[in-house]
Design a protein around this motif. Structure first.
Motif, mmCIF file in Angstrom:
data_model
loop_
_atom_site.group_PDB
_atom_site.id
_atom_site.type_symbol
_atom_site.label_atom_id
_atom_site.label_comp_id
_atom_site.label_asym_id
_atom_site.label_seq_id
_atom_site.Cartn_x
_atom_site.Cartn_y
_atom_site.Cartn_z
ATOM 1 N N SER A 199 0.878 -1.194 0.015
ATOM 2 C CA SER A 199 -0.101 -0.185 -0.113
ATOM 3 C C SER A 199 0.799 1.218 -0.097
ATOM 4 N N THR A 200 1.977 1.228 1.030
ATOM 5 C CA THR A 200 2.850 2.218 0.951
ATOM 6 C C THR A 200 3.618 2.568 -0.400
ATOM 7 N N MET A 243 1.057 3.934 -2.973
ATOM 8 C CA MET A 243 0.985 5.308 -2.695
ATOM 9 C C MET A 243 2.026 6.159 -3.133
ATOM 10 N N SER A 269 0.162 4.693 4.412
ATOM 11 C CA SER A 269 -0.326 3.767 3.407
ATOM 12 C C SER A 269 -1.794 3.873 3.483
ATOM 13 N N GLY A 322 -4.172 6.080 0.499
ATOM 14 C CA GLY A 322 -4.188 5.620 -0.727
ATOM 15 C C GLY A 322 -3.456 6.349 -1.724
ATOM 16 N N VAL A 323 -3.992 6.252 -3.121
ATOM 17 C CA VAL A 323 -3.146 7.035 -4.060
ATOM 18 C C VAL A 323 -3.599 8.435 -4.536
ATOM 19 N N PHE A 346 -6.215 13.610 -1.882
ATOM 20 C CA PHE A 346 -6.682 12.078 -1.172
ATOM 21 C C PHE A 346 -7.945 11.963 -0.951
#
Length: 266
Positions: free
Chosen positions: A86-87, A90, A115, A118-119, A240
């Protein structure tokens, strides 16, 4: 020596095959049958069995009757793997922006949970349009009746902006730097005093430079305007959205509010 070899072996097991990584991620949700695994991974039984064998040999999964599930070791490793992925996602999705902007101000506790946001989406607008973009972001606040802001910059029309906001948003809390406080008091005294006296907006003073231009929490979204690595403002922001971003953003705002002083009079 034995421990080092085992760590290297597990690392190779995780990184050398996308199939093995995806099997572990699927099993994080609970035990699954072989048929479910190869259907979810869009592969065949013959292609999946060797990967299953490697995971079992390394004690990451085990078979119970006709299902597979994570071992305790597997659960611990997958939990860390999910956080890592997740990190990486991102930062990977915004590598250029984060690589050219200052993020060292983020407290270690919040870096560890980064993380979960999100992106992000990077926006580039002209300096004169920044305020209009904030007005568009204001629409998000109407979803939750909440506007939380930290800023080290003061727009000349801040009075009208906040007056419009308090007509629609239940909670409006703004943290300003001491520099912004002094500028508002000296150059916009009447406007600033009116906001303070209305008691419909909570304004705080943060005694130091926060290390960024501004930060906003509104609706289900957060938005940063970061300084470049050279310490200057630019015309980019990153936002985000989602429950994870909202929770992270509220906690970061509270972190700065606890270190700030309420402004109750001018």
């Amino acid at each position: 020596m034995g421990i080092k070899l085992m760590k290297k072996q597990i690392t190779e097991v995780l990184l050398a095959s996308d199939k093995r990584k995806n099997i572990l991620l699927l099993l994080q949700e609970g035990p699954l049958k072989m048929e479910t695994l190869f259907e979810s991974l869009d592969t065949t039984r013959s292609a999946l069995l060797p990967q299953i064998k490697i995971l079992r040999e390394n004690h990451l999964i085990f078979k119970s009757q006709d299902t597979y599930e994570l071992t305790t070791i597997g659960k611990l490793i997958v939990e860390e793997m999910v956080s890592f992925l997740s990190t990486a996602e991102m930062f990977g999705g915004n590598c250029e922006y984060f690589g050219t902007h200052f993020i060292d101000f983020i407290p270690p506790l919040f870096l560890k949970k980064l993380s979960q946001i999100g992106v992000g989406e990077v926006m580039e607008v002209s300096a004169e349009d920044f305020y209009d973009v904030d007005k568009e972001f204001l629409g998000k606040a109407l979803e939750s009746h909440e506007w939380l802001e930290i800023t080290s910059a003061l727009h000349p029309t801040f009075h009208d902006f906040y007056m419009e906001m308090i007509d629609h948003v239940t909670e409006v809390s703004v943290i300003i730097t001491q520099e912004v406080y002094e500028k508002a008091k000296q150059e916009y005294y009447d406007d600033f005093k009116e906001l303070i006296d209305l008691d419909l907006i909570s304004i705080y003073m943060y005694p130091e430079s926060p290390g960024f231009t501004s930060f906003i929490v509104a609706g289900q979204s957060i938005k940063f305007r970061l300084l470049t690595l050279k310490g200057v403002h630019d015309n980019k922001s990153i936002s985000f959205s989602g429950p994870g971003a909202l929770e992270w953003g509220r906690e970061l705002f509270e972190y700065y509010r606890r270190q700030s002083v309420p402004i109750i009079e001018v």
